[in-house]
Design an enzyme around this catalytic site. Structure first.
Site, PDB file in Angstrom:
ATOM      1  N   GLY A 103       0.803  -1.229   0.000  1.00 32.08           N
ATOM      2  CA  GLY A 103       0.000   0.000   0.000  1.00 32.08           C
ATOM      3  C   GLY A 103       0.827   1.265   0.000  1.00 32.08           C
ATOM      4  O   GLY A 103       0.370   2.309   0.441  1.00 32.08           O
ATOM      5  N   GLY A 107       4.420  -1.307  -5.818  1.00 33.01           N
ATOM      6  CA  GLY A 107       4.215  -2.473  -6.684  1.00 33.01           C
ATOM      7  C   GLY A 107       4.282  -3.814  -5.974  1.00 33.01           C
ATOM      8  O   GLY A 107       4.689  -4.809  -6.586  1.00 33.01           O
ATOM      9  N   SER A 108       3.856  -3.867  -4.705  1.00 33.01           N
ATOM     10  CA  SER A 108       3.920  -5.149  -3.990  1.00 33.01           C
ATOM     11  C   SER A 108       3.013  -6.189  -4.645  1.00 33.01           C
ATOM     12  O   SER A 108       3.394  -7.366  -4.779  1.00 33.01           O
ATOM     13  CB  SER A 108       3.549  -4.979  -2.511  1.00 33.01           C
ATOM     14  OG  SER A 108       2.288  -4.371  -2.398  1.00 33.01           O
ATOM     15  N   ALA A 110       2.096  -6.422  -7.803  1.00 34.55           N
ATOM     16  CA  ALA A 110       2.677  -6.881  -9.075  1.00 34.55           C
ATOM     17  C   ALA A 110       3.826  -7.849  -8.814  1.00 34.55           C
ATOM     18  O   ALA A 110       3.949  -8.879  -9.486  1.00 34.55           O
ATOM     19  CB  ALA A 110       3.164  -5.693  -9.892  1.00 34.55           C
ATOM     20  N   ASP A 152       3.824  -1.630 -13.586  1.00 36.12           N
ATOM     21  CA  ASP A 152       4.299  -2.377 -12.411  1.00 36.12           C
ATOM     22  C   ASP A 152       4.740  -3.790 -12.778  1.00 36.12           C
ATOM     23  O   ASP A 152       5.806  -4.255 -12.359  1.00 36.12           O
ATOM     24  CB  ASP A 152       3.189  -2.486 -11.355  1.00 36.12           C
ATOM     25  CG  ASP A 152       2.929  -1.176 -10.653  1.00 36.12           C
ATOM     26  OD1 ASP A 152       3.333  -0.128 -11.206  1.00 36.12           O
ATOM     27  OD2 ASP A 152       2.330  -1.196  -9.566  1.00 36.12           O
TER      28      ASP A 152
END
Ligand code: PMV
Length: 318
Positions: A103, A107-108, A110, A152
């Site tokens: 958040g 790009g966590s 992706a 991403d």
């Protein structure tokens, strides 16, 4: 059988929002990764754990998902969607280790998606080239989020410094040296869809005002590409600051982001700006030779950490 894959998170250096209007953007993979381990088990259930986020889920044979934990369980949807696209017969245990804050616009989701698809591909004894993988991962993001740019998943797949051309073509740029940056993020994140819609609304109202801003962003990104390749610190810093001013003009800045941007500059950053959609989320600060000083200053106010460029895109691990 078991497969482990990891993929990097990203930050956008230049061109967010303008990219929605087919302008170029520059993004880079960072040295913080998502690591996904997928293990075949007997049975017919899929157990998913993300211990760093305190999230757990069990996907039953009929596709029903039960989840528990105190973290953001929405992240499970990316994994279950990936499994839907690349099913493996029998049960699975999926364990995710995450070094990327969730958040924060890094790009966590992706990175998790790209790594999960890669591990599943290995279990299926198949191989996917990177273009096909990035496009499959983008499909997962679209299905889960409704809207997502291909940036991403492209950066997470290919790694390195990525120049996304206005028409969507992905180009990996060579960077002669390091690119030390500091990321700082607010405790809340702006809603990307709403922020993109807000910019569209202002453009509809004032096209002759907003279009030149988007064009200026395009010029900034093009000039930044040259400055990065020439390692011109001064120009790069100026362009980050100009890009920040243009994002502010588009209406995606907040007092908190602004405060961090100026805090970083007052501590010696050569340039600093919002990274990603804005409205909350993160800023980046470019402070060659002064990274520690800027980091310390930002940490007094918010979560902050140094990041560097990761040349390594998605990879299978032993
Ligand atoms: O919310 P983030 O950090 O993934 O950034 C969104 C970038 C935008 O250009 C605003 C939207 C997009 O889809 O490219």
């Amino acid at each position: 059988m078991r497969a482990v894959a990891s993929a990097p998170g990203k930050i956008i250096l230049f061109g967010e929002h303008a990219v929605v209007y087919h302008k170029p953007a520059l993004a880079m993979a960072v040295n913080r990764r998502a690591r996904v381990e997928v293990e075949e088990t007997g049975g017919d259930q899929i157990f998913i754990t993300l211990p760093d986020l305190d999230v757990e889920g069990v996907l039953g044979p009929g596709g029903e998902l039960e989840f528990s934990g105190t973290g953001k369980v929405g992240i499970l949807n990316y994994i279950t969607q990936a499994v839907k696209l690349l099913p493996v017969p029998g049960g699975l245990k999926i364990r995710v280790k995450l070094e990327i804050p969730i958040g924060a616009g890094m790009g966590s989701s992706a990175a998790i998606t790209v790594a999960t698809l890669t591990a599943l591909t290995q279990l299926r004894r198949e191989s996917l080239d990177k273009t096909a993988l990035a496009s499959l991962a983008h499909q997962v993001e679209l299905e889960v989020q409704g809207a997502a740019s291909p940036m991403d998943t492209a950066v997470s797949t290919h790694g390195g410094l990525v120049y996304l051309h206005g028409q969507g073509e992905v180009e990996n740029l060579e960077l002669p040296g390091e690119l030390p940056l500091v990321v700082a993020y607010t405790s809340y994140r702006g809603n990307t869809g709403e922020l993109v819609a807000g910019v569209r609304h202002r453009r509809d109202l004032y096209p002759r005002v907003v279009d030149p801003i988007l064009e200026a962003m395009e010029m900034v990104t093009q000039r930044a590409r040259k400055a990065l390749q020439e390692e011109d610190e001064e120009v790069l810093g100026d362009l980050l600051n100009i890009n920040q001013g243009l994002l502010d003009a588009l209406g995606v800045n907040t007092p908190e982001l602004s405060r961090m941007v100026y805090l970083a500059r007052s501590a010696g950053a050569r340039g600093s700006k919002i990274t990603g959609a804005g409205g909350g989320g993160s800023i980046i600060a470019y402070a060659p030779g002064k990274t520690q000083k800027v980091l310390k200053k930002l940490q007094e106010e918010e979560e902050a950490f140094p990041v560097g460029l990761s040349h390594q895109g998605v990879e299978l691990e032993d």
